[in-house]
Design an enzyme around this catalytic site. Structure first.
Site, PDB file in Angstrom:
ATOM      1  N   HIS A 193      23.302  40.260 -59.483  1.00  0.00           N
ATOM      2  CA  HIS A 193      23.468  39.054 -60.693  1.00  0.00           C
ATOM      3  C   HIS A 193      22.264  38.376 -60.943  1.00  0.00           C
ATOM      4  O   HIS A 193      21.430  37.666 -60.310  1.00  0.00           O
ATOM      5  CB  HIS A 193      24.316  38.099 -60.528  1.00  0.00           C
ATOM      6  CG  HIS A 193      24.711  37.291 -61.554  1.00  0.00           C
ATOM      7  ND1 HIS A 193      25.598  37.458 -62.467  1.00  0.00           N
ATOM      8  CD2 HIS A 193      24.659  35.614 -61.542  1.00  0.00           C
ATOM      9  CE1 HIS A 193      25.708  36.424 -63.327  1.00  0.00           C
ATOM     10  NE2 HIS A 193      25.253  35.344 -62.742  1.00  0.00           N
ATOM     11  N   GLU A 226      27.406  43.557 -59.108  1.00  0.00           N
ATOM     12  CA  GLU A 226      27.868  42.268 -59.324  1.00  0.00           C
ATOM     13  C   GLU A 226      29.535  42.361 -59.993  1.00  0.00           C
ATOM     14  O   GLU A 226      29.687  43.157 -60.886  1.00  0.00           O
ATOM     15  CB  GLU A 226      27.036  41.659 -60.267  1.00  0.00           C
ATOM     16  CG  GLU A 226      26.657  42.180 -61.565  1.00  0.00           C
ATOM     17  CD  GLU A 226      25.653  41.309 -62.525  1.00  0.00           C
ATOM     18  OE1 GLU A 226      26.140  40.100 -62.776  1.00  0.00           O
ATOM     19  OE2 GLU A 226      24.692  41.788 -62.828  1.00  0.00           O
ATOM     20  N   SER A 263      24.168  34.836 -67.507  1.00  0.00           N
ATOM     21  CA  SER A 263      25.141  34.498 -66.949  1.00  0.00           C
ATOM     22  C   SER A 263      25.984  33.602 -67.956  1.00  0.00           C
ATOM     23  O   SER A 263      26.375  33.974 -69.006  1.00  0.00           O
ATOM     24  CB  SER A 263      25.016  33.725 -65.562  1.00  0.00           C
ATOM     25  OG  SER A 263      26.237  33.673 -64.900  1.00  0.00           O
TER      26      SER A 263
END
Length: 297
Positions: free
Chosen positions: A268, A238, A147
């Site tokens: 995610h 996502e 991320s």
């Protein structure tokens, strides 16, 4: 059938418990506390060891599975630059230690809004360069992250290149957040984890007025020439799917050895469910093979 049911159950858990806490109306301090509890469901493999240390004045967690390791992975955790820690990611880094045979070093880099850009990048660079000073050769170091930590991993490699410092052997990023301007967010039918309002506020907290298109904040706007071999993994469910695909396109444009893996119907950073969800376990095994291959080279 059991895996199908587990996948459905995990998706609902993420949607009902995790997604609501990642909301701009929830105070950051509360988000940090809640996410620590949520990550308790991400379990490291039995036999994994975690040691606390400090590198360049920055707290780090060292995750290892075997006493003899083949190198180190500098792992940059996710959390929108505002939440998350080396502790929340022990499940993921523990499984990565197992699949790579490496020691995983996860720094607790400074978080926004208390410490906006470039604090996280400065801390990542300080840990990496200190590892070099401690005697690790660049070919013995890989960089990985998820991320925000995925975007930070790419930004770190760009900064090292621009400073003409030795580059790591490879980059591995899970669901990377590489466009904080959110110009091309994906709109999946189901998004179990992220909300665009939360990522927008996180981006503002981290950038603190710096242009969101700054390549060291949003690497898709940069030149990736000469970066190490890059593996990108992302779920189809996502809002950051486009980020991953655009990163792959930019890397290929700049002649970076790149592989993009899109996992159908997963969410995610699904890799946090490694050891439980077979497809998550397989994804980390593939990531481990990518890291080992380039460490060996």
């Amino acid at each position: 059938m059991l895996q199908h049911l587990l996948e459905a159950g995990l998706r609902q858990t993420m949607r009902r418990l995790v997604r609501p806490m990642l909301h701009p109306a929830v105070p950051v301090t509360l988000q940090r506390s809640l996410v620590r509890q949520a990550y308790r469901t991400s379990i490291p493999p039995r036999g994994c060891r975690f040691d606390q240390d400090t590198i360049a004045g920055i707290p780090v967690t060292r995750s290892s599975f075997d006493t003899d390791t083949n190198g180190v992975v500098l792992y940059l955790h996710g959390g929108g630059y505002i939440i998350g820690s080396s502790s929340t990611h022990r499940g993921l880094t523990g499984h990565l230690a197992k699949t790579t045979g490496c020691q995983i070093i996860t720094p607790d880099y400074r978080l926004a809004p208390e410490h906006p850009f470039p604090a996280a990048l400065d801390d990542a660079e300080a840990v990496y360069t200190t590892l070099l000073e401690q005697g690790y050769k660049p070919e013995q170091i890989a960089v990985a992250g998820d991320s925000a930590g995925g975007g930070l991993s790419v930004a770190l490699a760009m900064r090292l290149r621009d400073k003409q410092l030795p580059l790591p052997s490879s980059l591995t990023v899970f669901s990377p957040w590489v466009d904080l301007s959110q110009q091309q967010l994906y709109s999946p039918e189901c998004e179990p984890v992220l909300q665009a309002r939360w990522t927008e506020k996180s981006a503002q907290s981290y950038s603190a007025g710096e242009p969101l298109t700054n390549p060291l904040i949003s690497p898709v706007f940069g030149d990736l020439t000469d970066l190490p071999p890059l593996l990108i993994q992302v779920g189809s469910e996502e809002i950051l799917l486009n980020d991953a695909e655009r990163l792959a396109a930019v890397a290929q444009r700049d002649n970076v050895q790149t592989r993009l893996e899109v996992f159908n119907s997963l969410w995610h950073v699904f890799q946090v469910h490694s050891g439980q969800l077979d497809r998550a376990t397989e994804a980390l095994e593939d990531a481990g093979a990518h890291i080992r291959r380039h460490l060996a080279d």
